[in-house]
Design an enzyme around this catalytic site. Structure first.
Site, PDB file in Angstrom:
ATOM      1  N   GLY A 227      61.231  74.716  24.967  1.00 13.18           N
ATOM      2  CA  GLY A 227      60.601  73.809  25.925  1.00 13.18           C
ATOM      3  C   GLY A 227      59.225  73.311  25.577  1.00 13.18           C
ATOM      4  O   GLY A 227      58.634  72.569  26.364  1.00 13.18           O
ATOM      5  N   GLU A 268      62.937  79.915  21.582  1.00 15.37           N
ATOM      6  CA  GLU A 268      64.098  79.113  21.154  1.00 15.37           C
ATOM      7  C   GLU A 268      63.743  77.627  21.118  1.00 15.37           C
ATOM      8  O   GLU A 268      64.315  76.822  21.865  1.00 15.37           O
ATOM      9  CB  GLU A 268      65.250  79.294  22.147  1.00 15.37           C
ATOM     10  N   PRO A 269      62.799  77.235  20.288  1.00 15.86           N
ATOM     11  CA  PRO A 269      62.406  75.827  20.287  1.00 15.86           C
ATOM     12  C   PRO A 269      63.469  74.925  19.671  1.00 15.86           C
ATOM     13  O   PRO A 269      64.102  75.275  18.677  1.00 15.86           O
ATOM     14  CB  PRO A 269      61.143  75.821  19.416  1.00 15.86           C
ATOM     15  N   GLY A 270      63.669  73.786  20.296  1.00 14.97           N
ATOM     16  CA  GLY A 270      64.499  72.741  19.702  1.00 14.97           C
ATOM     17  C   GLY A 270      63.566  71.610  19.312  1.00 14.97           C
ATOM     18  O   GLY A 270      63.256  71.383  18.150  1.00 14.97           O
ATOM     19  N   ARG A 307      68.606  59.342  24.921  1.00 13.27           N
ATOM     20  CA  ARG A 307      67.465  59.860  25.681  1.00 13.27           C
ATOM     21  C   ARG A 307      66.731  58.816  26.541  1.00 13.27           C
ATOM     22  O   ARG A 307      66.416  59.096  27.683  1.00 13.27           O
ATOM     23  CB  ARG A 307      66.465  60.560  24.750  1.00 13.27           C
ATOM     24  N   TYR A 311      67.135  60.036  30.327  1.00 14.28           N
ATOM     25  CA  TYR A 311      65.972  60.736  30.914  1.00 14.28           C
ATOM     26  C   TYR A 311      64.782  59.808  31.110  1.00 14.28           C
ATOM     27  O   TYR A 311      63.674  60.292  31.353  1.00 14.28           O
ATOM     28  CB  TYR A 311      65.500  61.855  29.969  1.00 14.28           C
ATOM     29  N   CYS A 337      77.719  47.549  25.689  1.00 14.88           N
ATOM     30  CA  CYS A 337      77.952  46.806  26.925  1.00 14.88           C
ATOM     31  C   CYS A 337      77.528  47.620  28.135  1.00 14.88           C
ATOM     32  O   CYS A 337      78.357  48.071  28.947  1.00 14.88           O
ATOM     33  CB  CYS A 337      79.415  46.393  27.011  1.00 14.88           C
ATOM     34  N   GLU A 338      76.293  47.896  28.205  1.00 18.21           N
ATOM     35  CA  GLU A 338      75.607  48.587  29.309  1.00 18.21           C
ATOM     36  C   GLU A 338      74.160  48.130  29.184  1.00 18.21           C
ATOM     37  O   GLU A 338      73.746  47.644  28.145  1.00 18.21           O
ATOM     38  CB  GLU A 338      75.586  50.108  29.099  1.00 18.21           C
ATOM     39  N   TYR A 365      67.962  65.969  19.856  1.00 19.23           N
ATOM     40  CA  TYR A 365      68.874  65.385  20.852  1.00 19.23           C
ATOM     41  C   TYR A 365      69.121  63.897  20.594  1.00 19.23           C
ATOM     42  O   TYR A 365      69.274  63.113  21.524  1.00 19.23           O
ATOM     43  CB  TYR A 365      68.347  65.623  22.278  1.00 19.23           C
TER      44      TYR A 365
HETATM   45  N1  LLP Z   1      66.929  77.447  24.991  1.00 18.08           N
HETATM   46  C1  LLP Z   1      67.802  77.094  25.946  1.00 18.08           C
HETATM   47  C2  LLP Z   1      68.553  78.120  26.647  1.00 18.08           C
HETATM   48  C3  LLP Z   1      68.008  75.731  26.246  1.00 18.08           C
HETATM   49  O1  LLP Z   1      68.876  75.388  27.200  1.00 18.08           O
HETATM   50  C4  LLP Z   1      67.289  74.742  25.533  1.00 18.08           C
HETATM   51  C5  LLP Z   1      67.496  73.330  25.816  1.00 18.08           C
HETATM   52  C6  LLP Z   1      66.374  75.154  24.547  1.00 18.08           C
HETATM   53  C7  LLP Z   1      66.219  76.523  24.299  1.00 18.08           C
HETATM   54  C8  LLP Z   1      65.563  74.180  23.717  1.00 18.08           C
HETATM   55  O2  LLP Z   1      64.699  73.405  24.478  1.00 18.08           O
HETATM   56  P1  LLP Z   1      63.635  72.452  23.725  1.00 18.08           P
HETATM   57  O3  LLP Z   1      62.658  73.323  22.976  1.00 18.08           O
HETATM   58  O4  LLP Z   1      64.386  71.588  22.807  1.00 18.08           O
HETATM   59  O5  LLP Z   1      62.972  71.679  24.816  1.00 18.08           O
HETATM   60  N2  LLP Z   1      68.745  66.992  25.811  1.00 18.08           N
HETATM   61  C9  LLP Z   1      67.479  67.053  26.521  1.00 18.08           C
HETATM   62  C10 LLP Z   1      66.928  68.411  26.738  1.00 18.08           C
HETATM   63  C11 LLP Z   1      67.931  69.383  27.287  1.00 18.08           C
HETATM   64  C12 LLP Z   1      67.835  70.603  26.516  1.00 18.08           C
HETATM   65  C13 LLP Z   1      68.795  71.608  26.961  1.00 18.08           C
HETATM   66  N3  LLP Z   1      68.395  72.919  26.615  1.00 18.08           N
HETATM   67  C14 LLP Z   1      66.482  66.091  25.927  1.00 18.08           C
HETATM   68  O6  LLP Z   1      66.858  65.303  25.074  1.00 18.08           O
HETATM   69  O7  LLP Z   1      65.325  66.074  26.348  1.00 18.08           O
END
Ligand code: LLP
Length: 410
Positions: A227, A268-270, A307, A311, A337-338, A365
């Site tokens: 997050g 758990e960074p994405g 995105r 969002y 077509c949206e 994402y």
């Molecule tokens: N851990 C868990 C359990 C999660 O559900 C998520 C994201 C993460 C870690 C990683 O979060 P991050 O560091 O990437 O913010 N698709 C959306 C965000 C939804 C993410 C779902 N879970 C977007 O594009 O903003």
């Protein structure tokens, strides 16, 4: 992305050349940016035993997973398929955490049989797990701390209306189940959402997690989820990872002392690892003026980058074909077509038909949420590493659209 010799480049590679070589739309990832983000996170938490479990769902190309693996990072997977991808790349089962929600017990059994630890997010599943495995398989429990985190309600998941995790208010019930089955709970987990700016939100989550952790005697780690907020536009305030590291590490060390054991702290960074590493290169197909604005229609849309539409996410865009010249105001839209507005009312270098536009922050994402809507092909992906470009996913072809479809006889 830098301007060198009047050209937009990453790792010295000219972006318009990449568009020429591989075609558009094209996802381009800077592998070195991923590596430097890993280093920044490790440095911020150097005073505690910190483990990174990259959120696979953000960008799951096997080559990206390999870059992640080679930088000494584990993974968090949310489906059995993600687990299999990570195993395919060579992650050890012990480096994979499985955080599913609303899956069947069969899928959880499959994960256990693959040697992967499960993060359990509801009480019925905990009981199911107890009946099947007792204390023989260590587990983590996902708690919902009931915190509204971040500015975007669509990606905040730790609040009371969220489907995720076991309510912190049900802790007593959890403890009864854990006792009854003698469950081996070695980790507790919270994830409050995405784009969280504030160290205070993490600290609030930490307080709640510490409170719960006091009730579990065999813990080895506490997992604070992902997050961290990254910058999407110039001047954006982002999570100050250094400050977060200092504050959270201090609170964590104090807790460990009280708990009587040096636990690991997991994240758990994405987005933090892969958002800024990626751009989506698209081509201007049409420049179309209406009474209200000037639209630039590009060869992509919500099928490739959802995105902005899902969002209302802001993604910076740059006309990488032109470094100089006058600016004009444009709204960049897709060919779906949206109403698929990628970027509204942006001041950009004057766009001509055929110009290449880069959409920034497309690593996380982006491709992973892409689809074949309108029967369009998904883009190719290129990884830049050590100053070289590597094709890591071929552009789809029409055969991919037909694959698995059967023309039935009736
Ligand atoms: N851990 C868990 C359990 C999660 O559900 C998520 C994201 C993460 C870690 C990683 O979060 P991050 O560091 O990437 O913010 N698709 C959306 C965000 C939804 C993410 C779902 N879970 C977007 O594009 O903003």
């Amino acid at each position: 992305m830098q301007v060198i010799d009047q050209k937009y480049k990453i790792q010295g590679i000219n972006l318009t050349d990449l568009a020429g070589k591989y075609g558009t739309p094209l996802y381009v990832y800077d592998g070195e940016k991923i590596q430097s983000q890993v280093t920044a996170l490790k440095e911020a938490f150097s005073t505690v035993k910190m483990r990174i479990k990259y959120a696979t769902k953000a960008l799951s190309n096997i080559n990206i997973l390999k870059v992640i693996k080679d930088s000494g990072v584990g993974v968090d997977a949310v489906s059995i398929e993600e687990i299999k991808l990570c195993l395919h790349v060579g992650f050890e089962p012990k480096d994979i955490m499985y955080t599913p929600n609303c899956v069947s017990f069969g899928e959880i059994q499959e994960a256990v049989s693959l040697g992967v630890m499960v993060n359990i997010d509801n009480i019925p599943m905990l009981e199911h797990f107890g009946n099947e495995y007792g204390d023989s398989v260590p587990i983590c429990i996902r708690l919902n701390p009931h915190i509204l985190a971040g500015g975007n309600a669509k990606i905040s998941v730790g609040h009371i209306d969220s489907k995720f995790g076991i309510s912190i208010l049900q802790l007593k019930h959890v403890l009864r189940v854990v006792d009854a089955y003698n469950l081996n709970v070695i980790g507790l987990h919270v994830h409050t959402g995405s784009d969280i700016l504030d160290a205070e939100v993490f600290l609030k989550g930490a307080e709640i997690l510490f409170e719960a952790a006091r009730e579990f005697k065999k813990l080895q780690f506490l997992d604070f989820g992902g997050g961290f907020k990254v910058g999407y536009k110039q001047g954006d305030i982002t999570t100050n990872i250094k400050e977060l590291g200092e504050k959270v590490s201090l609170a964590f060390r104090e807790f460990c002392e009280e708990y009587g054991k040096e636990l690991e702290i997991w994240f758990e960074p994405g987005k933090f690892l892969v958002s800024e590493c990626g751009i989506l290169l698209v081509k201007a197909n049409v420049i179309k003026s209406t009474p209200a604005t000037t639209f630039v229609g590009v060869d992509s849309g919500l099928n490739h980058l959802l995105r902005p539409m899902m969002y209302d996410a802001y993604h910076d865009v740059v006309n990488v074909s032109r470094v100089e010249g006058p600016d004009r105001v444009y709204t960049i839209v897709g060919y779906i077509c949206e109403t698929d507005t990628i970027a509204a009312d942006r001041r950009l270098k004057e766009i001509k038909e055929g110009d290449i536009i880069a959409i920034k922050n497309a690593g996380a994402y982006g491709f992973s949420m892409a689809s074949n809507y309108n029967s369009r092909l998904r883009p190719a992906e290129v990884l830049l590493l050590n100053g070289k470009d590597h094709l890591i996913r071929k552009r789809e072809t029409f055969d991919d659209i037909l694959r698995n479809q059967e023309l039935a006889n009736w």
